[in-house]
Write an enzyme that holds these catalytic residues in place. Structure first.
Site, PDB file in Angstrom:
ATOM      1  N   ALA A  68       1.180   4.659   0.368  1.00 25.28           N
ATOM      2  CA  ALA A  68       0.100   5.086  -0.512  1.00 25.28           C
ATOM      3  C   ALA A  68       0.322   6.563  -0.783  1.00 25.28           C
ATOM      4  O   ALA A  68       1.019   7.239  -0.030  1.00 25.28           O
ATOM      5  CB  ALA A  68      -1.243   4.849   0.171  1.00 25.28           C
ATOM      6  N   GLY A 111       1.909   1.768   2.992  1.00 22.31           N
ATOM      7  CA  GLY A 111       1.499   0.855   1.929  1.00 22.31           C
ATOM      8  C   GLY A 111       2.684   0.194   1.237  1.00 22.31           C
ATOM      9  O   GLY A 111       2.549  -0.896   0.684  1.00 22.31           O
ATOM     10  N   GLU A 114       3.445  -2.715   3.352  1.00 22.90           N
ATOM     11  CA  GLU A 114       2.360  -3.686   3.162  1.00 22.90           C
ATOM     12  C   GLU A 114       2.475  -4.400   1.814  1.00 22.90           C
ATOM     13  O   GLU A 114       2.196  -5.591   1.712  1.00 22.90           O
ATOM     14  CB  GLU A 114       1.008  -2.979   3.296  1.00 22.90           C
ATOM     15  CG  GLU A 114       0.786  -2.488   4.714  1.00 22.90           C
ATOM     16  CD  GLU A 114      -0.413  -1.582   4.851  1.00 22.90           C
ATOM     17  OE1 GLU A 114      -0.480  -0.561   4.141  1.00 22.90           O
ATOM     18  OE2 GLU A 114      -1.283  -1.884   5.680  1.00 22.90           O
ATOM     19  N   GLU A 134       1.394   5.193   9.517  1.00 16.73           N
ATOM     20  CA  GLU A 134       0.048   5.757   9.289  1.00 16.73           C
ATOM     21  C   GLU A 134      -0.506   6.506  10.497  1.00 16.73           C
ATOM     22  O   GLU A 134      -1.272   7.452  10.352  1.00 16.73           O
ATOM     23  CB  GLU A 134      -0.933   4.644   8.884  1.00 16.73           C
ATOM     24  CG  GLU A 134      -0.728   4.116   7.472  1.00 16.73           C
ATOM     25  CD  GLU A 134       0.216   2.929   7.389  1.00 16.73           C
ATOM     26  OE1 GLU A 134       1.013   2.721   8.336  1.00 16.73           O
ATOM     27  OE2 GLU A 134       0.167   2.208   6.375  1.00 16.73           O
TER      28      GLU A 134
END
Ligand code: HXC
Length: 262
Positions: A68, A111, A114, A134
């Site tokens: 992200a 992300g 993911e 993270e």
């Protein structure tokens, strides 16, 4: 022609195949909100497009996606992320009817990892680097990493990766079953292989492919008894299609089937 976006490129590398290339090279394809909005728009449109049988999602040789967008997230407050349901639109990709294959080269972190896990199949280049870093940012995975990794690789490894934030290699991803295979080395090779696989899928009956995807995914949500029942009902349902008649007749008549996807 294909719609033009700012953060992604949509192309048609083979019949029945749509290729989405994440295109924020300067940020290693960090998944900003505008990028995700475009990704959702494109996948939704391609899912409805009758000329598409399967999708491929890729990044660059250097990065599938480095996560992200940290710079975008950094100053957000709890109320910002809670009220705006931050990340909720990320799961849209899991609702596609058509198969989507992730072709991963370089970094697939946070992300990015993911996002790959949300796809139906993952192919990796030997250079792929996966991870859920993270914890190093003072947070945890928020796009399904903990839950989807558990299914793929079990508790102990998921816990190790989540709590240490260490990366894992393409070879580990293959040994653990995160990816279906690692392709031979070479620039663009993983995309080429993913497009080939997508072409094979796109050459099948669309209605059968949709049912196959739905049945496999049911295993994530249901008990074994429910899943088996669900699979059998979908199987029964396919006997109402012309493609079932065509597929089985073609076998009996020793010829190739011609699907009409209904
Ligand atoms: C914003 C990012 C970024 C990210 C890289 N960049 N990752 N920008 N968000 N996630 C930017 C860098 O700031 C830099 O911009 C440029 O991309 C190139 O990156 P470098 O760090 O210079 O490259 P390199 O030294 O080769 O290191 C590559 C890297 C590193 C190891 C992948 O960039 C890195 O650690 N990135 C962050 C990985 C990460 O923590 N991901 C998880 C994010 S949290 P400038 O402008 O400086 O050149 C997350 C939460 C998900 O994903 C939760 C819900 C889904």
């Amino acid at each position: 022609g294909n719609k033009v976006y700012e953060n992604i490129i949509v192309s048609r590398p083979a019949e029945g195949v749509a290729l989405i290339t994440l295109n924020r090279p300067k940020a290693l394809n960090a998944l900003s909100s505008p990028l995700f909005k475009e990704l959702n728009e494109a996948t939704e449109e391609l899912d409805k497009d009758d000329s598409v049988g399967a999708l491929v999602l890729t990044g660059s040789d250097r990065a599938f996606a480095a996560g992200a967008d940290i710079k975008e997230m950094k100053d957000k407050t709890f109320v910002d992320v809670y009220q705006n349901k931050f990340l909720e639109d990320w799961t849209k990709i899991t609702g596609l009817r058509k198969p989507i294959i992730a072709a991963v080269s370089g970094y697939a972190l946070g992300g990015g990892c993911e996002l790959a896990l949300m796809c139906d199949i993952i192919l990796a280049s030997p250079t792929a680097v996966f991870g859920q870093p993270e914890i190093n940012l003072g947070v945890i995975p928020g796009g399904g990493g903990t839950q989807r990794l558990i299914h793929a690789i079990g508790k102990s490894r998921t816990m190790e990766l989540t709590l240490t934030g260490r990366n894992f290699t393409a070879a580990e991803a293959e040994a653990w079953g995160v990816v279906s295979r690692v392709v031979p080395e070479g620039e663009g090779k993983v995309v080429e292989e993913a497009v080939k696989m997508a072409s094979v899928i796109a050459s099948k009956s669309k209605v059968a492919v949709q049912a196959g995807k739905e049945a496999v995914n049911a295993a994530y949500e249901m008990t074994l008894a429910e899943g088996l029942r669900f699979e059998r009902r979908l199987f029964h349902g396919l006997f109402a299609t012309q493609d079932q008649k065509e597929g089985m007749s073609a076998f009996a008549e020793k010829r190739k089937p011609t699907w009409n996807h209904s």
